[in-house]
Design an enzyme around this catalytic site. Structure first.
Site, PDB file in Angstrom:
ATOM      1  CD  GLU A   1      75.696  58.812  52.769  1.00 62.68           C
ATOM      2  OE1 GLU A   1      75.504  58.453  51.600  1.00 62.68           O
ATOM      3  OE2 GLU A   1      75.486  59.988  53.179  1.00 62.68           O
TER       4      GLU A   1
ATOM      5  CB  CYS B   1      74.256  63.472  51.302  1.00 61.83           C
ATOM      6  SG  CYS B   1      73.814  63.595  49.574  1.00 61.83           S
TER       7      CYS B   1
ATOM      8  CG  ASN C   1      78.987  63.110  48.152  1.00 59.65           C
ATOM      9  OD1 ASN C   1      79.489  62.159  47.557  1.00 59.65           O
ATOM     10  ND2 ASN C   1      77.691  63.203  48.381  1.00 59.65           N
ATOM     11  CD  GLU C   2      74.993  63.227  44.479  1.00 55.37           C
ATOM     12  OE1 GLU C   2      74.092  63.745  45.168  1.00 55.37           O
ATOM     13  OE2 GLU C   2      74.950  62.065  44.078  1.00 55.37           O
TER      14      GLU C   2
HETATM   15  O1  AHR Z   1      73.726  56.978  48.342  1.00 55.08           O
HETATM   16  C1  AHR Z   1      72.769  57.864  48.814  1.00 55.08           C
HETATM   17  C2  AHR Z   1      73.059  59.291  48.423  1.00 55.08           C
HETATM   18  O2  AHR Z   1      72.978  59.448  47.050  1.00 55.08           O
HETATM   19  C3  AHR Z   1      74.452  59.763  48.744  1.00 55.08           C
HETATM   20  O3  AHR Z   1      74.557  60.190  50.029  1.00 55.08           O
HETATM   21  C4  AHR Z   1      74.648  60.897  47.799  1.00 55.08           C
HETATM   22  O4  AHR Z   1      75.986  61.112  47.479  1.00 55.08           O
HETATM   23  C5  AHR Z   1      73.777  60.547  46.634  1.00 55.08           C
HETATM   24  O5  AHR Z   1      72.922  61.577  46.304  1.00 55.08           O
END
Ligand code: AHR
Length: 661
Positions: A50, A246, A377-378
């Protein structure tokens, strides 16, 4: 890895410590070699990338100039303008967005007769790391708007003001042209800057001011930092997930990651703010943007270079639910779905197809053979699953072989997670992404997490995990040995359950020692050096000792999941004909165990063990002391299929034993 040759059995290691737990008093640990339990996926251990902590711009993407095209919100960020008079019109930012929406700004420099000694300088990403005798490639787009006889002197200047190298260019003509000049640095410097002197009279416009080291990974122009890629390649990862995290979601939908803006000519990639720029008040980084110099083409190429399956994650029509939580209306989701379909064509389509052609023009006519694609993603809640379902339907209809990845939200056991598990019963992802940022104790206690998972349910992608020494998002979290060892303990549980767990990756991956937002991270670096944390070596040891099949490894009929602080798993590598044992001692004392290799096959007496340990759970690698927790290899001789192993306090052992062919 260090290698030491010893001719004694592993038992001798115990001579260095008092034996408190005697192997004779406990039941043996039996490894059933001839009846493998399950296959291990080649994708089992991978990498999560990321662009956080200056991982891309300022990190693996080797560009040294920050804000090279003046597109940051404050267009002079990173730049110093040396005034030649009180007249501010000698340096202005111009905007041409009507004709160049992707790269609207450029700098206009006016030099009147008699104005000398004018320069601009760029400070890079917390300075520029310069290496003595290394080549540096400078380039700039320039247009001479009025006047002539311009000379640009380009210098690298060290932190203390000394000159480290220089070159020059002579721009000519009104058309925008790219000018390039290379030079060798005469000295090293951790925090150098780039200075450009302007001589002449008239008006000159500049844009895309760039400086790359010559020693990029594979020597590629617009390339990557070789030391950082090497650390990834050394892990032999099964997959590379990108670009997050994120960052896929964006703070709001406007700042979501849009892969189409990250491909093609680098000057035409529309920059945006990095969503980690203002995320944490305690670690503000107002100069953090995404140039997309490392874009989707480069990610695919990186995956190919390091032998990893590419796993892109796309926005699903939802921005980060911790931030704006913006959602695209369902009847307006089509462009997002189309982005996914187009990405598959970009990665795999023929060079005659619309998007395959762009890949081909970028230098890769062959398919990237992408097999996996993440949707969101999340994300959590019904909004996510109704959107995911629409992606799944459209992609399955056009590309039924693409394996989709869905999310389960931010936590591994809360109500959001439980409702996601229910929703997923109606969907058909190939793997489901679970995240755990938890204290080290959680990792030890959850080594059994997958022992009782539904064997008819979904397959797991442990897509983001890292033990947090204090608490999630604490700026004081450390990559200490307790965290790494607890992850190793947990990972024996992932490995034991490889019939359910198909993919795993630690997160986040990279952090700049001066520019990070989130800790802990797997690999840290400054402008010149980089090092693997204790956690990195744990990941690497699992990944480079993956094996092909899980073996039962039981003491008294039970797997080792914390008894006397001990955790273990074992695999068979059918290709190399090796048994690989992994043993983790999380206790502060020596633990000895008798191991019985239950097999009708003969074993080769000479074997190898790799030991990762530290006397203290607080042990930590740093940029100045990167070798505090590092694996050491020992060769040893086995006298038979039964042997005793004494595990040092706070240690992780990998033992490789060959079977006679
Ligand atoms: O790894 C950091 C963040 O943690 C990532 O962007 C997200 O997916 C998670 O909340």
């Amino acid at each position: 890895m260090l290698t030491r040759k010893i001719v004694l059995t592993a038992l001798l290691i115990s001579l260095f410590f008092p034996i408190i737990s005697n192997a004779q008093e406990t039941q043996p640990v039996v490894v059933s070699v001839d009846n493998p339990k399950a296959e291990i996926q080649p994708t089992m251990w991978g990498i999560f990338f990321e662009d956080i902590n200056f991982a891309a711009d300022g990190g693996i993407y080797a560009e040294l100039v920050k804000n090279r095209s003046f597109e940051f919100y404050k267009p002079r960020t990173g730049w110093k303008i040396k005034a030649v008079s009180k007249d501010s019109s000698h340096f202005v930012i111009q905007n041409r967005d009507a004709i160049n929406e992707a790269n609207p700004r450029f700098a206009r420099i006016t030099l009147k007769e008699g104005w000398n000694n004018f320069f601009i300088s760029n400070s890079g990403f917390r300075g520029m790391g310069i290496k003595q005798n290394n080549k540096y490639n400078f380039s700039i787009l320039a247009s001479v708007n009025a006047g002539s006889n311009f000379l640009l002197m380009i210098e690298l200047v060290g932190e203390k003001g000394e000159k480290l190298g220089e070159t020059s260019i002579i721009p000519k003509g009104k058309d925008w042209k790219k000018y390039e000049a290379g030079f060798i640095a005469t000295k090293s410097d951790l925090r150098a800057s780039l200075r450009i002197w302007f001589e002449g009279t008239g008006i000159i416009d500049i844009d895309m001011v760039s400086l790359f080291p010559g020693d990029t990974w594979k020597g590629r122009p617009n390339g990557l930092r070789a030391d950082l890629v090497q650390l990834l390649a050394d892990m032999k990862p099964g997959f590379l997930r990108f670009p997050g995290g994120c960052i896929v979601e964006g703070y709001d939908l406007k700042t979501r990651y849009q892969w189409k803006n990250s491909v093609g000519n680098i000057g035409d990639r529309k920059q945006i703010i990095n969503r980690w720029n203002t995320e944490f008040a305690h670690r503000l980084t107002p100069d953090y943007y995404q140039s997309f110099g490392l874009g989707f083409f480069e990610y695919f190429q990186l995956a190919e270079d390091i032998g990893a399956e590419p796993l892109p994650i796309l926005n699903c029509g939802m921005a980060c639910q911790f931030n704006s939580a913006e959602v695209v209306l369902l009847d307006q989701l089509d462009p997002y779905i189309q982005d996914a379909l187009d990405l598959i064509e970009f990665a795999n389509g023929s060079p005659e197809s619309k998007w395959g052609k762009i890949r081909s023009q970028m230098g890769h006519p062959e398919s990237f053979n992408m097999k996996y694609l993440g949707i969101g993603n999340e994300q959590w809640g019904p909004q996510y699953f109704e959107r995911y379902a629409l992606f799944e339907k459209a992609i399955a209809a056009k590309y039924p072989d693409i394996r989709l990845v869905s999310g389960t939200g931010p936590g591994p056991d809360d109500d959001l997670f439980k409702s996601a598990q229910e929703e997923l019963k109606n969907l058909n992802p190939y793997v489901v992404d679970e995240h755990y940022y938890r204290p080290p104790s959680w990792f030890r206690e959850n080594a059994t997490r997958y022992d009782n998972y539904d064997r008819n349910g979904y397959k797991v992608f442990a897509g983001e995990y890292a033990a947090q020494s204090l608490f999630t998002c604490s700026p004081d979290n450390k990559n200490n040995w307790e965290c790494a060892l607890s992850e190793a303990a947990f990972m024996t549980g992932l490995e034991r359950n490889a019939d359910v767990v198909y993919m795993c990756s630690y997160a986040p991956l990279f952090a700049h020692v001066d520019g990070w937002q989130w800790t802990p991270d797997l690999i840290w670096f400054d402008n010149l050096k980089s090092y693997g944390t204790a956690n990195y070596f744990v990941q690497k040891l699992f990944s480079t000792n993956r094996g092909t099949h899980v073996l039962n490894m039981l003491q008294g009929g039970r797997p080792l999941t914390g008894q006397a602080g001990l955790y273990a798993s074992s695999v068979l590598d059918q290709k190399s004909g090796e048994i690989i044992l992994k043993l983790v001692n999380t206790s502060g004392i020596i633990v000895s165990r008798n191991i019985i290799l239950q097999t009708s096959r003969r074993i080769v007496p000479s074997a190898r063990m790799t030991v990762l340990k530290n006397d203290s759970p607080d042990g930590i690698n740093t940029i100045d002391n990167p070798d505090s927790v590092k694996p050491v290899d020992f060769d040893f001789t086995l006298k038979g299929k039964n042997f005793e192993i004494a595990l040092s306090p706070y240690s992780f052992y990998v033992v490789r034993i060959k079977l006679v062919k």
